[in-house]
Design a protein around this motif. Structure first.
Motif, PDB file in Angstrom:
ATOM      1  N   GLY A  70       0.639  -1.270   0.079  1.00 58.12           N
ATOM      2  CA  GLY A  70       0.011  -0.077  -0.271  1.00 58.12           C
ATOM      3  C   GLY A  70       0.777   1.218   0.042  1.00 58.12           C
ATOM      4  N   LEU A  71       0.204   2.346   0.067  1.00 55.43           N
ATOM      5  CA  LEU A  71       0.785   3.611   0.085  1.00 55.43           C
ATOM      6  C   LEU A  71       1.366   3.906   1.389  1.00 55.43           C
ATOM      7  CD1 LEU A  71       1.453   6.084  -1.470  1.00 55.43           C
ATOM      8  CD2 LEU A  71      -0.805   7.100  -0.844  1.00 55.43           C
ATOM      9  N   PHE A  72       2.595   4.293   1.864  1.00 55.56           N
ATOM     10  CA  PHE A  72       3.323   4.221   3.013  1.00 55.56           C
ATOM     11  C   PHE A  72       2.962   5.627   3.885  1.00 55.56           C
ATOM     12  CE2 PHE A  72       6.700   4.795   5.979  1.00 55.56           C
ATOM     13  CZ  PHE A  72       6.445   3.423   6.814  1.00 55.56           C
ATOM     14  N   VAL A  73       3.135   6.925   3.031  1.00 52.63           N
ATOM     15  CA  VAL A  73       2.860   8.188   3.446  1.00 52.63           C
ATOM     16  C   VAL A  73       2.360   8.958   2.349  1.00 52.63           C
ATOM     17  CG1 VAL A  73       4.096  10.102   4.142  1.00 52.63           C
ATOM     18  CG2 VAL A  73       4.853   7.967   5.014  1.00 52.63           C
ATOM     19  N   LYS A  74       1.344   9.681   2.496  1.00 54.05           N
ATOM     20  CA  LYS A  74       0.864  10.729   1.604  1.00 54.05           C
ATOM     21  C   LYS A  74       1.724  11.793   1.621  1.00 54.05           C
ATOM     22  CE  LYS A  74      -3.961   9.393   2.189  1.00 54.05           C
ATOM     23  NZ  LYS A  74      -5.171   9.897   2.733  1.00 54.05           N
ATOM     24  N   TYR A  75       2.104  12.129   0.360  1.00 54.33           N
ATOM     25  CA  TYR A  75       2.801  13.203   0.085  1.00 54.33           C
ATOM     26  C   TYR A  75       2.213  14.260  -0.746  1.00 54.33           C
ATOM     27  CZ  TYR A  75       7.261  15.882  -1.198  1.00 54.33           C
ATOM     28  OH  TYR A  75       8.008  16.971  -1.511  1.00 54.33           O
ATOM     29  N   ILE A  76       2.273  15.274  -0.520  1.00 53.71           N
ATOM     30  CA  ILE A  76       1.507  16.742  -1.246  1.00 53.71           C
ATOM     31  C   ILE A  76       2.724  17.806  -1.240  1.00 53.71           C
ATOM     32  CG2 ILE A  76      -0.332  18.231  -1.243  1.00 53.71           C
ATOM     33  CD1 ILE A  76      -2.088  16.343   0.453  1.00 53.71           C
ATOM     34  N   GLU A  77       2.824  18.176  -2.558  1.00 51.98           N
ATOM     35  CA  GLU A  77       3.522  19.284  -2.676  1.00 51.98           C
ATOM     36  C   GLU A  77       2.677  20.393  -3.679  1.00 51.98           C
ATOM     37  OE1 GLU A  77       7.273  19.558  -5.586  1.00 51.98           O
ATOM     38  OE2 GLU A  77       7.814  18.472  -3.538  1.00 51.98           O
ATOM     39  N   LYS A  78       2.781  21.631  -3.060  1.00 55.08           N
ATOM     40  CA  LYS A  78       2.072  22.767  -3.886  1.00 55.08           C
ATOM     41  C   LYS A  78       2.704  23.972  -3.897  1.00 55.08           C
ATOM     42  CE  LYS A  78      -1.201  24.313  -0.289  1.00 55.08           C
ATOM     43  NZ  LYS A  78      -2.661  24.661  -0.385  1.00 55.08           N
ATOM     44  N   LYS A  79       2.782  24.605  -5.157  1.00 57.91           N
ATOM     45  CA  LYS A  79       3.477  26.043  -5.054  1.00 57.91           C
ATOM     46  C   LYS A  79       2.435  27.158  -4.748  1.00 57.91           C
ATOM     47  CE  LYS A  79       6.737  24.276  -8.645  1.00 57.91           C
ATOM     48  NZ  LYS A  79       8.053  24.627  -7.946  1.00 57.91           N
ATOM     49  N   VAL A  80       2.899  28.086  -3.972  1.00 62.15           N
ATOM     50  CA  VAL A  80       2.132  29.163  -3.499  1.00 62.15           C
ATOM     51  C   VAL A  80       2.853  30.406  -4.226  1.00 62.15           C
ATOM     52  CG1 VAL A  80       1.453  30.454  -1.616  1.00 62.15           C
ATOM     53  CG2 VAL A  80       1.494  28.079  -1.503  1.00 62.15           C
TER      54      VAL A  80
END
Length: 59
Positions: A9-19
């Motif tokens: 499965g997916l171990f860690v949800k990683y989100i990257e967004k530019k501001v």
């Protein structure tokens, strides 16, 4: 050695967004959130001396 945990499965949800800032510069916000798999592994290995090997599953 004996197997004490085996899961996929997916171990860690990683989100990257530019501001975009007021002065025109860009900043990258990174966020990590542990998943249920992370919590189950943590509980399974708690207090044990272990060797952990991780394989990436091709999608």
């Amino acid at each position: 050695m004996k197997e004490i945990f085996n899961a996929k499965g997916l171990f860690v949800k990683y989100i990257e967004k530019k501001v975009k800032l007021e002065n025109g510069d860009e900043l990258t916000h990174r966020s990590e959130e542990p998943t249920e798999l992370w919590w189950k592994l943590k509980e399974a290995v708690k207090g044990k001396k272990v060797r952990i090997i991780v394989y990436e599953i091709e999608e």
